[in-house]
Write a protein that holds these residues in place. Structure first.
Motif, PDB file in Angstrom:
ATOM      1  N   ASP A   1       1.068  -1.227   0.035  1.00  0.00           N
ATOM      2  CA  ASP A   1      -0.008  -0.023  -0.075  1.00  0.00           C
ATOM      3  C   ASP A   1       0.909   1.302  -0.057  1.00  0.00           C
ATOM      4  OD1 ASP A   1       1.025   0.254   2.624  1.00  0.00           O
ATOM      5  OD2 ASP A   1      -1.037  -0.367   3.426  1.00  0.00           O
ATOM      6  N   LEU A   2       0.323   2.520  -0.092  1.00  0.00           N
ATOM      7  CA  LEU A   2       1.088   3.686  -0.373  1.00  0.00           C
ATOM      8  C   LEU A   2       1.751   3.953   1.069  1.00  0.00           C
ATOM      9  CD1 LEU A   2       1.589   6.142  -2.039  1.00  0.00           C
ATOM     10  CD2 LEU A   2      -0.285   7.211  -0.606  1.00  0.00           C
ATOM     11  N   ALA A   3       1.394   3.710   2.211  1.00  0.00           N
ATOM     12  CA  ALA A   3       2.230   3.829   3.362  1.00  0.00           C
ATOM     13  C   ALA A   3       3.402   2.894   3.273  1.00  0.00           C
ATOM     14  CB  ALA A   3       1.524   3.651   4.766  1.00  0.00           C
ATOM     15  N   THR A   4       3.213   1.680   3.085  1.00  0.00           N
ATOM     16  CA  THR A   4       4.409   0.597   3.007  1.00  0.00           C
ATOM     17  C   THR A   4       5.430   0.993   1.666  1.00  0.00           C
ATOM     18  OG1 THR A   4       2.918  -1.289   3.408  1.00  0.00           O
ATOM     19  CG2 THR A   4       4.903  -1.638   2.493  1.00  0.00           C
ATOM     20  N   ALA A   5       5.032   1.461   0.737  1.00  0.00           N
ATOM     21  CA  ALA A   5       5.974   2.050  -0.306  1.00  0.00           C
ATOM     22  C   ALA A   5       6.730   3.150   0.304  1.00  0.00           C
ATOM     23  CB  ALA A   5       5.225   2.419  -1.442  1.00  0.00           C
ATOM     24  N   ARG A   6       6.229   4.053   0.623  1.00  0.00           N
ATOM     25  CA  ARG A   6       6.818   5.249   1.090  1.00  0.00           C
ATOM     26  C   ARG A   6       7.822   4.844   2.211  1.00  0.00           C
ATOM     27  NH1 ARG A   6       1.898   9.678   2.040  1.00  0.00           N
ATOM     28  NH2 ARG A   6       1.482  10.280  -0.095  1.00  0.00           N
ATOM     29  N   SER A   7       7.255   4.061   3.087  1.00  0.00           N
ATOM     30  CA  SER A   7       8.533   3.860   4.216  1.00  0.00           C
ATOM     31  C   SER A   7       9.479   2.857   3.803  1.00  0.00           C
ATOM     32  CB  SER A   7       7.524   2.875   5.246  1.00  0.00           C
ATOM     33  OG  SER A   7       6.435   3.692   6.104  1.00  0.00           O
ATOM     34  N   ALA A   8       9.312   2.007   2.795  1.00  0.00           N
ATOM     35  CA  ALA A   8      10.364   0.922   2.156  1.00  0.00           C
ATOM     36  C   ALA A   8      11.342   1.951   1.462  1.00  0.00           C
ATOM     37  CB  ALA A   8       9.607   0.245   1.187  1.00  0.00           C
ATOM     38  N   ILE A   9      11.025   2.975   0.725  1.00  0.00           N
ATOM     39  CA  ILE A   9      11.796   3.978   0.036  1.00  0.00           C
ATOM     40  C   ILE A   9      12.471   4.535   1.051  1.00  0.00           C
ATOM     41  CG2 ILE A   9      11.934   5.789  -1.473  1.00  0.00           C
ATOM     42  CD1 ILE A   9       9.503   4.726  -3.057  1.00  0.00           C
ATOM     43  N   TRP A  10      11.914   5.187   2.023  1.00  0.00           N
ATOM     44  CA  TRP A  10      12.683   6.139   2.831  1.00  0.00           C
ATOM     45  C   TRP A  10      13.705   5.271   3.678  1.00  0.00           C
ATOM     46  CZ3 TRP A  10      12.514  11.246   2.265  1.00  0.00           C
ATOM     47  CH2 TRP A  10      13.297  12.028   3.356  1.00  0.00           C
ATOM     48  N   ARG A  11      13.336   4.173   4.112  1.00  0.00           N
ATOM     49  CA  ARG A  11      14.359   3.294   4.965  1.00  0.00           C
ATOM     50  C   ARG A  11      15.365   2.896   4.264  1.00  0.00           C
ATOM     51  NH1 ARG A  11       9.546   0.549   6.437  1.00  0.00           N
ATOM     52  NH2 ARG A  11      10.166  -1.151   4.961  1.00  0.00           N
ATOM     53  N   ALA A  12      15.414   2.698   2.823  1.00  0.00           N
ATOM     54  CA  ALA A  12      16.252   2.315   2.024  1.00  0.00           C
ATOM     55  C   ALA A  12      17.338   3.394   1.706  1.00  0.00           C
ATOM     56  CB  ALA A  12      15.882   2.020   0.543  1.00  0.00           C
ATOM     57  N   VAL A  13      16.972   4.616   1.826  1.00  0.00           N
ATOM     58  CA  VAL A  13      17.894   5.717   1.726  1.00  0.00           C
ATOM     59  C   VAL A  13      18.393   6.429   2.928  1.00  0.00           C
ATOM     60  CG1 VAL A  13      16.988   5.948  -0.665  1.00  0.00           C
ATOM     61  CG2 VAL A  13      16.140   7.294   1.022  1.00  0.00           C
ATOM     62  N   ALA A  14      17.554   6.256   3.764  1.00  0.00           N
ATOM     63  CA  ALA A  14      18.015   7.052   5.107  1.00  0.00           C
ATOM     64  C   ALA A  14      19.308   6.884   5.589  1.00  0.00           C
ATOM     65  CB  ALA A  14      16.881   6.626   6.273  1.00  0.00           C
ATOM     66  N   PRO A  15      19.921   5.682   5.712  1.00  0.00           N
ATOM     67  CA  PRO A  15      21.286   5.591   5.971  1.00  0.00           C
ATOM     68  C   PRO A  15      22.260   6.291   5.042  1.00  0.00           C
ATOM     69  CG  PRO A  15      20.233   3.331   5.951  1.00  0.00           C
ATOM     70  CD  PRO A  15      19.342   4.259   5.206  1.00  0.00           C
ATOM     71  N   ALA A  16      22.090   6.373   3.840  1.00  0.00           N
ATOM     72  CA  ALA A  16      23.082   7.289   3.029  1.00  0.00           C
ATOM     73  C   ALA A  16      23.085   8.646   3.091  1.00  0.00           C
ATOM     74  CB  ALA A  16      22.767   6.727   1.609  1.00  0.00           C
ATOM     75  N   LEU A  17      21.510   9.063   3.419  1.00  0.00           N
ATOM     76  CA  LEU A  17      21.550  10.548   3.860  1.00  0.00           C
ATOM     77  C   LEU A  17      21.890  10.853   5.289  1.00  0.00           C
ATOM     78  CD1 LEU A  17      17.928  10.876   2.262  1.00  0.00           C
ATOM     79  CD2 LEU A  17      20.181  11.368   1.329  1.00  0.00           C
ATOM     80  N   GLY A  18      21.749   9.859   6.065  1.00  0.00           N
ATOM     81  CA  GLY A  18      22.294   9.947   7.769  1.00  0.00           C
ATOM     82  C   GLY A  18      20.970  10.664   8.158  1.00  0.00           C
ATOM     83  N   THR A  19      19.679  10.297   8.038  1.00  0.00           N
ATOM     84  CA  THR A  19      18.677  10.597   8.543  1.00  0.00           C
ATOM     85  C   THR A  19      17.807   9.667   9.295  1.00  0.00           C
ATOM     86  OG1 THR A  19      16.801  12.508   8.410  1.00  0.00           O
ATOM     87  CG2 THR A  19      17.244  10.691   6.620  1.00  0.00           C
ATOM     88  N   THR A  20      16.799   9.831   9.932  1.00  0.00           N
ATOM     89  CA  THR A  20      15.876   8.963  10.609  1.00  0.00           C
ATOM     90  C   THR A  20      15.202   8.216   9.415  1.00  0.00           C
ATOM     91  OG1 THR A  20      14.004   8.718  11.831  1.00  0.00           O
ATOM     92  CG2 THR A  20      14.023  10.591  10.566  1.00  0.00           C
ATOM     93  N   PRO A  21      14.756   6.938   9.795  1.00  0.00           N
ATOM     94  CA  PRO A  21      14.188   5.942   8.914  1.00  0.00           C
ATOM     95  C   PRO A  21      12.751   6.306   8.788  1.00  0.00           C
ATOM     96  CG  PRO A  21      14.779   4.760  10.980  1.00  0.00           C
ATOM     97  CD  PRO A  21      15.481   6.163  11.055  1.00  0.00           C
ATOM     98  N   ASP A  22      12.245   7.242   9.618  1.00  0.00           N
ATOM     99  CA  ASP A  22      10.973   7.191   9.607  1.00  0.00           C
ATOM    100  C   ASP A  22      10.331   8.253   8.492  1.00  0.00           C
ATOM    101  OD1 ASP A  22      10.323   5.725  11.711  1.00  0.00           O
ATOM    102  OD2 ASP A  22      11.043   7.290  13.038  1.00  0.00           O
ATOM    103  N   PHE A  23       9.573   7.851   7.748  1.00  0.00           N
ATOM    104  CA  PHE A  23       8.984   8.943   6.413  1.00  0.00           C
ATOM    105  C   PHE A  23       8.565  10.203   7.266  1.00  0.00           C
ATOM    106  CE2 PHE A  23       6.343  10.531   3.330  1.00  0.00           C
ATOM    107  CZ  PHE A  23       7.108  10.651   2.250  1.00  0.00           C
ATOM    108  N   PRO A  24       9.044  11.387   6.844  1.00  0.00           N
ATOM    109  CA  PRO A  24       8.769  12.743   7.264  1.00  0.00           C
ATOM    110  C   PRO A  24       7.279  13.325   7.245  1.00  0.00           C
ATOM    111  CG  PRO A  24      10.727  12.879   5.973  1.00  0.00           C
ATOM    112  CD  PRO A  24       9.843  11.386   5.643  1.00  0.00           C
ATOM    113  N   GLU A  25       6.790  13.859   8.216  1.00  0.00           N
ATOM    114  CA  GLU A  25       5.468  14.503   7.979  1.00  0.00           C
ATOM    115  C   GLU A  25       5.405  15.508   6.819  1.00  0.00           C
ATOM    116  OE1 GLU A  25       2.524  13.621   9.275  1.00  0.00           O
ATOM    117  OE2 GLU A  25       3.395  11.865  10.551  1.00  0.00           O
ATOM    118  N   VAL A  26       4.414  15.468   5.859  1.00  0.00           N
ATOM    119  CA  VAL A  26       4.368  16.148   4.966  1.00  0.00           C
ATOM    120  C   VAL A  26       3.217  17.095   4.822  1.00  0.00           C
ATOM    121  CG1 VAL A  26       6.175  15.069   3.488  1.00  0.00           C
ATOM    122  CG2 VAL A  26       3.964  14.615   3.203  1.00  0.00           C
TER     123      VAL A  26
END
Length: 203
Positions: A178-203
């Protein structure tokens, strides 16, 4: 309204109609007559603005792309880079009716690009623009100190690839994604490289 303004308004109406018709029935089934009828203009007027189906399709794709994510940078320089990037991700996934229509157009472009060199060049050009859009948000975060130094090209490519892959699953209404799963999966995948929290930001 001046003549030039009327012409621009007519062109916009035709492009909007073309996007809707192509998304609804597919490019191979589209005729200039169908687009003209949907736009509420004469076929002659349609041909005045677009003399071939192929040119109309290319302009419709460019028009659709230009409308995507227009709110991504609302707030200007005061918006955190993580929020800007999250908004871009939101606009790159089929999260509402308008974006699902955009995705249908992209899918039409993907199919045509396999057989048509002009469509292939258009697809590559639009991907280049997407890549620059995503990369600019990442670079903004690096400059502000929100993100750590990273390979911007590699992270941008990863984000786009994940959006494409998970976006297709969403278009298929795959019950596993679902949309929430997709967003979370993408953010978790790139968060380590960005050095940021793995939680998808509030937009």
């Amino acid at each position: 309204m001046t003549k030039a303004e009327r012409a621009l308004e007519t062109r916009e109406r035709i492009l909007k109609a073309a996007c809707e018709v192509i998304a609804d029935i597919g490019f191979e089934n589209v005729s200039m007559r169908k687009v003209a009828e949907h736009a509420g203009v004469s076929k002659a007027l349609l041909h005045y603005h677009f003399d071939t189906r192929e040119k109309l399709f290319a302009e419709a794709m460019t028009h659709s792309f230009a409308q995507t994510g227009t709110d991504a940078e609302d707030g200007g320089d005061t918006t955190p880079a993580a929020v800007v990037l999250a908004r871009i991700l939101r606009s790159m996934l089929p999260s509402d009716a308008d974006l699902r229509q955009d995705w249908k157009l992209w899918q039409e472009l993907w199919v045509r690009a396999q057989r048509d060199q002009t469509a292939r060049h258009l697809a590559v050009d639009l991907y280049d623009q997407l890549h620059a859009w995503v990369g600019a948000a990442i670079e903004r975060g690096i400059r502000s100190g929100e993100f750590t130094e990273c390979d911007v090209t590699a992270v941008s490519t990863l984000i786009m690839a994940l959006c494409d892959g998970l976006g297709i699953r969403l278009m298929l209404d795959d019950p596993r994604v679902d949309l929430a799963t997709a967003r979370s999966a993408i953010w978790r995948a790139v968060a380590p490289a960005l050095g940021t929290t793995p939680d998808f930001p509030e937009v």
